[in-house]
Write a protein that holds these residues in place. Structure first.
Motif, mmCIF file in Angstrom:
data_model
loop_
_atom_site.group_PDB
_atom_site.id
_atom_site.type_symbol
_atom_site.label_atom_id
_atom_site.label_comp_id
_atom_site.label_asym_id
_atom_site.label_seq_id
_atom_site.Cartn_x
_atom_site.Cartn_y
_atom_site.Cartn_z
ATOM 1 N N THR A 35 0.815 -1.219 0.000
ATOM 2 C CA THR A 35 0.000 0.000 0.000
ATOM 3 C C THR A 35 0.849 1.270 0.000
ATOM 4 O O THR A 35 0.531 2.238 -0.701
ATOM 5 C CB THR A 35 -0.926 -0.001 1.236
ATOM 6 N N VAL A 36 1.942 1.281 0.778
ATOM 7 C CA VAL A 36 2.716 2.521 0.953
ATOM 8 C C VAL A 36 3.209 3.090 -0.389
ATOM 9 O O VAL A 36 2.921 4.257 -0.703
ATOM 10 C CB VAL A 36 3.860 2.308 1.972
ATOM 11 N N PRO A 37 3.921 2.325 -1.285
ATOM 12 C CA PRO A 37 4.353 2.925 -2.556
ATOM 13 C C PRO A 37 3.185 3.388 -3.422
ATOM 14 O O PRO A 37 3.258 4.412 -4.102
ATOM 15 C CB PRO A 37 5.115 1.791 -3.262
ATOM 16 N N LEU A 38 2.087 2.626 -3.331
ATOM 17 C CA LEU A 38 0.928 2.985 -4.127
ATOM 18 C C LEU A 38 0.385 4.343 -3.680
ATOM 19 O O LEU A 38 0.105 5.228 -4.507
ATOM 20 C CB LEU A 38 -0.137 1.901 -3.929
ATOM 21 N N VAL A 39 0.304 4.472 -2.352
ATOM 22 C CA VAL A 39 -0.194 5.739 -1.804
ATOM 23 C C VAL A 39 0.784 6.867 -2.143
ATOM 24 O O VAL A 39 0.368 7.966 -2.524
ATOM 25 C CB VAL A 39 -0.400 5.610 -0.273
ATOM 26 N N ASP A 40 2.102 6.579 -2.126
ATOM 27 C CA ASP A 40 3.133 7.560 -2.499
ATOM 28 C C ASP A 40 2.885 8.090 -3.910
ATOM 29 O O ASP A 40 2.866 9.294 -4.160
ATOM 30 C CB ASP A 40 4.510 6.883 -2.474
ATOM 31 N N LYS A 41 2.660 7.125 -4.801
ATOM 32 C CA LYS A 41 2.465 7.457 -6.213
ATOM 33 C C LYS A 41 1.228 8.330 -6.370
ATOM 34 O O LYS A 41 1.242 9.336 -7.091
ATOM 35 C CB LYS A 41 2.285 6.155 -6.978
ATOM 36 N N LEU A 157 7.319 29.136 -13.895
ATOM 37 C CA LEU A 157 7.060 29.114 -12.441
ATOM 38 C C LEU A 157 7.798 27.916 -11.830
ATOM 39 O O LEU A 157 7.652 26.794 -12.327
ATOM 40 C CB LEU A 157 5.569 28.968 -12.142
ATOM 41 N N VAL A 158 8.562 28.203 -10.791
ATOM 42 C CA VAL A 158 9.302 27.113 -10.121
ATOM 43 C C VAL A 158 8.731 26.944 -8.705
ATOM 44 O O VAL A 158 8.767 27.882 -7.902
ATOM 45 C CB VAL A 158 10.813 27.434 -10.044
ATOM 46 N N HIS A 159 8.162 25.759 -8.475
ATOM 47 C CA HIS A 159 7.579 25.477 -7.144
ATOM 48 C C HIS A 159 8.478 24.533 -6.351
ATOM 49 O O HIS A 159 9.033 23.608 -6.917
ATOM 50 C CB HIS A 159 6.200 24.827 -7.296
ATOM 51 N N ASP A 160 8.581 24.831 -5.065
ATOM 52 C CA ASP A 160 9.360 23.942 -4.174
ATOM 53 C C ASP A 160 8.579 22.636 -3.975
ATOM 54 O O ASP A 160 7.383 22.660 -3.690
ATOM 55 C CB ASP A 160 9.546 24.671 -2.844
ATOM 56 N N MET A 161 9.260 21.491 -4.158
ATOM 57 C CA MET A 161 8.575 20.189 -4.018
ATOM 58 C C MET A 161 8.913 19.496 -2.709
ATOM 59 O O MET A 161 8.433 18.376 -2.456
ATOM 60 C CB MET A 161 9.006 19.253 -5.161
ATOM 61 N N SER A 162 9.747 20.084 -1.871
ATOM 62 C CA SER A 162 10.173 19.334 -0.664
ATOM 63 C C SER A 162 8.988 19.062 0.271
ATOM 64 O O SER A 162 8.951 18.043 0.967
ATOM 65 C CB SER A 162 11.281 20.091 0.074
ATOM 66 N N PHE A 163 7.955 19.914 0.217
ATOM 67 C CA PHE A 163 6.802 19.675 1.100
ATOM 68 C C PHE A 163 6.072 18.382 0.706
ATOM 69 O O PHE A 163 5.463 17.704 1.501
ATOM 70 C CB PHE A 163 5.853 20.880 1.057
ATOM 71 N N VAL A 164 6.185 18.042 -0.617
ATOM 72 C CA VAL A 164 5.534 16.802 -1.058
ATOM 73 C C VAL A 164 6.184 15.614 -0.351
ATOM 74 O O VAL A 164 5.523 14.707 0.135
ATOM 75 C CB VAL A 164 5.636 16.649 -2.586
ATOM 76 N N GLU A 165 7.490 15.669 -0.273
ATOM 77 C CA GLU A 165 8.216 14.573 0.396
ATOM 78 C C GLU A 165 7.810 14.487 1.858
ATOM 79 O O GLU A 165 7.559 13.411 2.396
ATOM 80 C CB GLU A 165 9.719 14.799 0.296
ATOM 81 N N ALA A 169 5.931 11.346 3.632
ATOM 82 C CA ALA A 169 6.452 10.663 4.839
ATOM 83 C C ALA A 169 5.371 10.611 5.906
ATOM 84 O O ALA A 169 5.148 9.567 6.549
ATOM 85 C CB ALA A 169 7.679 11.397 5.352
ATOM 86 N N ASP A 170 4.639 11.761 6.052
ATOM 87 C CA ASP A 170 3.537 11.791 7.031
ATOM 88 C C ASP A 170 2.478 10.744 6.682
ATOM 89 O O ASP A 170 2.031 9.969 7.527
ATOM 90 C CB ASP A 170 2.864 13.177 7.044
ATOM 91 N N THR A 171 2.090 10.705 5.433
ATOM 92 C CA THR A 171 1.047 9.760 5.004
ATOM 93 C C THR A 171 1.483 8.325 5.296
ATOM 94 O O THR A 171 0.710 7.499 5.799
ATOM 95 C CB THR A 171 0.775 9.916 3.485
ATOM 96 N N ARG A 172 2.771 8.041 4.977
ATOM 97 C CA ARG A 172 3.295 6.693 5.219
ATOM 98 C C ARG A 172 3.159 6.343 6.706
ATOM 99 O O ARG A 172 2.717 5.258 7.065
ATOM 100 C CB ARG A 172 4.764 6.641 4.802
ATOM 101 N N LYS A 173 3.517 7.342 7.545
ATOM 102 C CA LYS A 173 3.453 7.127 8.994
ATOM 103 C C LYS A 173 1.995 6.811 9.413
ATOM 104 O O LYS A 173 1.728 5.853 10.136
ATOM 105 C CB LYS A 173 3.947 8.396 9.720
ATOM 106 N N TYR A 174 1.069 7.620 8.876
ATOM 107 C CA TYR A 174 -0.339 7.409 9.249
ATOM 108 C C TYR A 174 -0.833 6.032 8.803
ATOM 109 O O TYR A 174 -1.552 5.339 9.510
ATOM 110 C CB TYR A 174 -1.234 8.495 8.653
#
Ligand code: F6P
Length: 754
Positions: A35-41, A157-165, A169-174
């Protein structure tokens, strides 16, 4: 650490549920892993789409003022516009390219190396690219800007993507927490359901063991490893039950001392047997010839002695003989020789006050008349009661002394010891106590007269089994308990549930040994006939009637004598021909009611003898003396008729002894309808002893009965006594005791007392 029964039960449920929980854990871990990689994707895709939309939105908002400012070449205002737009913390940089792909304006944060040329991306997306820069992953969109429908350039437009990571990580934890919670909850539910099913299953098993219902065939889990020992026990129990049924149903089986012995070995694994009675089987007395052994006139002793000879063990009783103390060892033991193996008699000494209060007072002035319908009023005194309690306690202590294990089989005899089972239970909680009540049990109203009725009933309920001679007495007892105690009575299984234990109430008609003693040593009937007649100066052809009793008002001796008198009145041809011998063993002579009975019997005999005496002829010969059993046996063999006219009697073994002694198949038994024996010996002439004429007629019928009829009746009664002998009586009780012991062991194993 010792676990409680409840703890053990939970442990078993836990073990059982682990079989479900372990695969469940594995399944959930695999699921979480997939589930975790799937949810990541998925979350990445959502975030990209979100950023695309934001980029478009910003572009739309900026394009008009931007093109205006670009046209004017107002660099300062363009920078201000870009700086305002950068308020959104996720927007990292902005850049503007003209149609020739020249970078015209850009914020300071615009990444080095990023140009107006759209980098090629494996996803093939035309306007967007994901790049990993030294400051982290970024999302870059190239959005065309137009003014009044004419394309003017491209806004980058350049958006910071680090918040996605971070969010991934939060989602994986949950997800992991959620799966763990799911795991715990499912495991708990599984353990709980397994526990409930286990309990339900065990209840079913117990119900089946109690004979209350049918259990479904064992399902697969029941064959699991944990249940194997239990199944073993159950199978053993079923085998034993089959064996019991075989023994119970097969009336043709001959019950012998050997049958009883092997029953003890096989079903009670040779457990120790202790017997407790007031009366001792062997009484040592001082005589002019030295110390002699006497045998008491007691139905109880007649029945228990052969059982004891077969089973060995220890018999605890009151030492009442004048030489009893002279023959015991220092443990108050005396060994009673009995052929194969001796048994031990343990004597208990009572003071005169104790004997007075416990034996004469409470037992024989209180309980005895209370339980017999003989119109003698019971007397209850507090002092007698106190002695009764104290003496019962002394016998209970002796049982605990003699017990070689914590679970002996104790056979408690009769009304002298109603408190004993409860007291034994306190000292030896695991003992199997079989309490046999040798006398009738009255109805609840009559028993209610006793001021200590609750205490007596509670004491008796310390027993594993309570035995009576007849079903009626069992019924009276159950009704009495129901009236005076708070218990749960199961009438179908005849059990009483109280204080967390179960007592079986059953009828076991007592009997005598078979083959009868002295069968091979007694002279033939003809010789006994001659001997007895000669000893009484009777002619060869004289007709002889016989009564053998303790001198007790329940035995109907006066009624019997009146019937003899009436016979002589109604059939004078019997005068000079018929003689009635009454053997009367003195009994409880310290009591007034017994003394007065003896006086009345003697005077009635005198009166009848005076009335019908002709020369040397006396119709009644009264022998007030204790006779040894062997001697009584010779009287039985010589008598044409034996009269048992009890007004009320638990069983009456004289009737059975008479039948057993007649190997010539002759002789007639007259039997009171108020004896337990009347339920079994149907071929006797059954009489109501209160009805003098009826009894006199029965006596006449007996004295004139043709030989063939005597033979038919006697043969049938002998077969009954042979098949239902005392070994069968004891055997049936011991089989029931063995079954209950087995059930109790099983209940302990499964963590619950039945
Ligand atoms: O069978 C009843 C019974 O009271 C027995 O308990 C007893 O052994 C027998 O009669 C004789 O009575 P006792 O022991 O009082 O002489």
């Amino acid at each position: 650490m010792k676990l409680s029964a409840k703890g053990k039960q939970w442990l078993r449920s836990l073990k059982l549920s682990l079989r479900f929980v372990v695969p469940l854990v594995i399944a959930l871990v695999i699921l979480a892993y997939l589930t975790v990689p799937l949810v990541d994707k998925l979350t990445l895709r959502w975030f990209l789409r979100d950023l695309d939309i934001r980029s478009q939105f910003i572009t739309l908002a900026l394009q008009e003022p931007l093109v205006e400012l670009v046209k004017k070449g107002n660099k300062a205002k363009i920078n201000a516009l870009f700086t305002r737009s950068m308020q959104d913390e996720r927007l990292l940089a902005l850049g503007y390219c003209d149609e020739e792909k020249n970078m015209c304006y850009r914020t300071q944060s615009f990444p080095q190396g990023l140009s107006c040329k759209l980098p090629t991306h494996p996803s093939g997306h035309e306007k967007r690219s994901l790049l990993v820069l030294p400051q982290g992953p970024v999302h870059v969109t190239f959005n065309p800007v137009a003014y009044e429908g004419v394309r003017a350039g491209t806004l980058i437009l350049v958006h910071d993507m680090s918040f996605v990571e971070r969010r991934s990580a939060d989602t994986r934890k949950y997800i992991i927490v959620l799966f763990s919670l799911l795991l715990v909850v499912t495991s708990l539910i599984t353990v709980f359901v397994a526990h409930l099913s286990w309990r339900g299953w065990m209840e079913g098993v117990r119900a089946m063991l109690r004979g209350e219902g049918i259990v479904r065939p064992f399902s697969r889990p029941a064959r699991s490893e944990e249940l194997q020992p239990l199944l073993g026990d159950l199978h053993a129990l079923f085998r034993m039950r089959d064996e019991e049924r075989r023994l119970e149903d097969d009336t043709t089986i001959s019950w012998t001392p050997d049958t009883l012995r092997s029953l003890l070995q096989n079903q009670l694994s040779g457990d120790q047997i202790l017997v407790v009675s007031n009366r001792e089987p062997h009484i040592h007395v001082k005589t002019e010839r030295g110390i002699e052994v006497k045998h008491p006139a007691s139905g109880l002793v007649t029945a228990i002695e052969p059982v004891m000879r077969a089973c060995s063990g220890t018999w605890i009783a009151h030492g009442s003989g004048t030489a009893d103390r002279d023959v015991v060892d220092r443990d108050d033991h005396v060994s009673i020789p009995s052929g194969d193996s001796d048994y031990t008699l343990r004597r208990i000494w009572l003071t005169a006050e104790e004997e007075d209060g416990y034996y004469y007072g409470f037992s024989n002035e209180g309980i005895w008349p209370l339980c017999h319908i003989a119109h003698v009023r019971p007397v209850f005194r507090t002092r007698d009661w106190e002695y009764y309690v104290a003496v019962n306690q002394r016998f209970a202590d002796a049982v605990a002394d003699e017990a070689q294990s914590d679970d002996p089989v104790v056979l408690v005899q009769d009304y002298h010891f109603a408190l004993l089972p409860g007291m034994i239970r306190k000292r030896l909680p695991r003992a199997t106590v079989i309490f046999f009540w040798h006398i009738p049990w009255p109805n609840p109203e009559s028993f209610g007269i006793c001021p200590w009725r609750e205490e007596l009933l509670q004491g008796m309920l310390g027993s594993t089994i309570i035995g009576f001679h007849t079903r009626l007495h069992c019924k009276n007892f159950l009704e009495t308990v129901d009236r005076y105690l708070e218990t749960r009575i199961e009438h179908e299984s005849s059990t009483i549930f109280h204080s967390n234990m179960l007592t079986l109430v059953e009828n076991y008609p007592i009997s005598i040994q078979w083959p009868p003693p002295w069968q091979t040593t007694q002279p033939p009937v003809k010789e006994c006939n001659t001997e007895i007649r000669q000893s009484l100066n009777l002619g060869e052809k004289a007709l002889v009637g016989l009564g053998v009793d303790r001198l007790d008002y329940t035995k109907g001796i006066l009624e019997r004598l009146r019937a003899v008198e009436r016979l002589l009145e109604m059939h004078p041809e019997m005068i000079g021909t018929f003689t009635f011998i009454q053997i009367a063993a003195p009994s409880r002579s310290a009591l007034e009611d017994y003394q007065s009975l003896e006086t009345r019997v003697r005077s009635l005999v005198d009166q009848i003898n005076r009335r019908f005496a002709v020369e040397a002829y006396c119709p009644i010969c009264l022998k007030v003396k204790n006779h040894e059993p062997e001697e009584v046996n010779r009287y039985y063999r010589a008598a044409d008729v034996c009269m048992v006219t009890s007004l009320h009697d638990g069983m009456n073994l004289v009737a059975k002894e008479y039948v057993a002694s007649r190997d010539d198949e002759r002789g007639v038994l007259i039997l009171s309808q108020f004896t337990g024996a009347a339920n079994e010996l149907h071929e006797a002439l059954i009489v109501n002893p209160y009805h003098i004429e009826q009894t006199a007629e029965a006596l006449f019928q007996a004295l004139t009965m043709p030989d063939f009829e005597q033979r038919e009746r006697m043969r049938s009664m002998r077969a009954r006594v042979r098949d239902f002998n005392v070994y069968r009586w004891a055997g049936r009780m011991l089989i029931d005791a063995a079954r209950i012991r087995q059930r109790e062991k099983l209940s302990v194993r499964i963590g619950h007392r039945v």
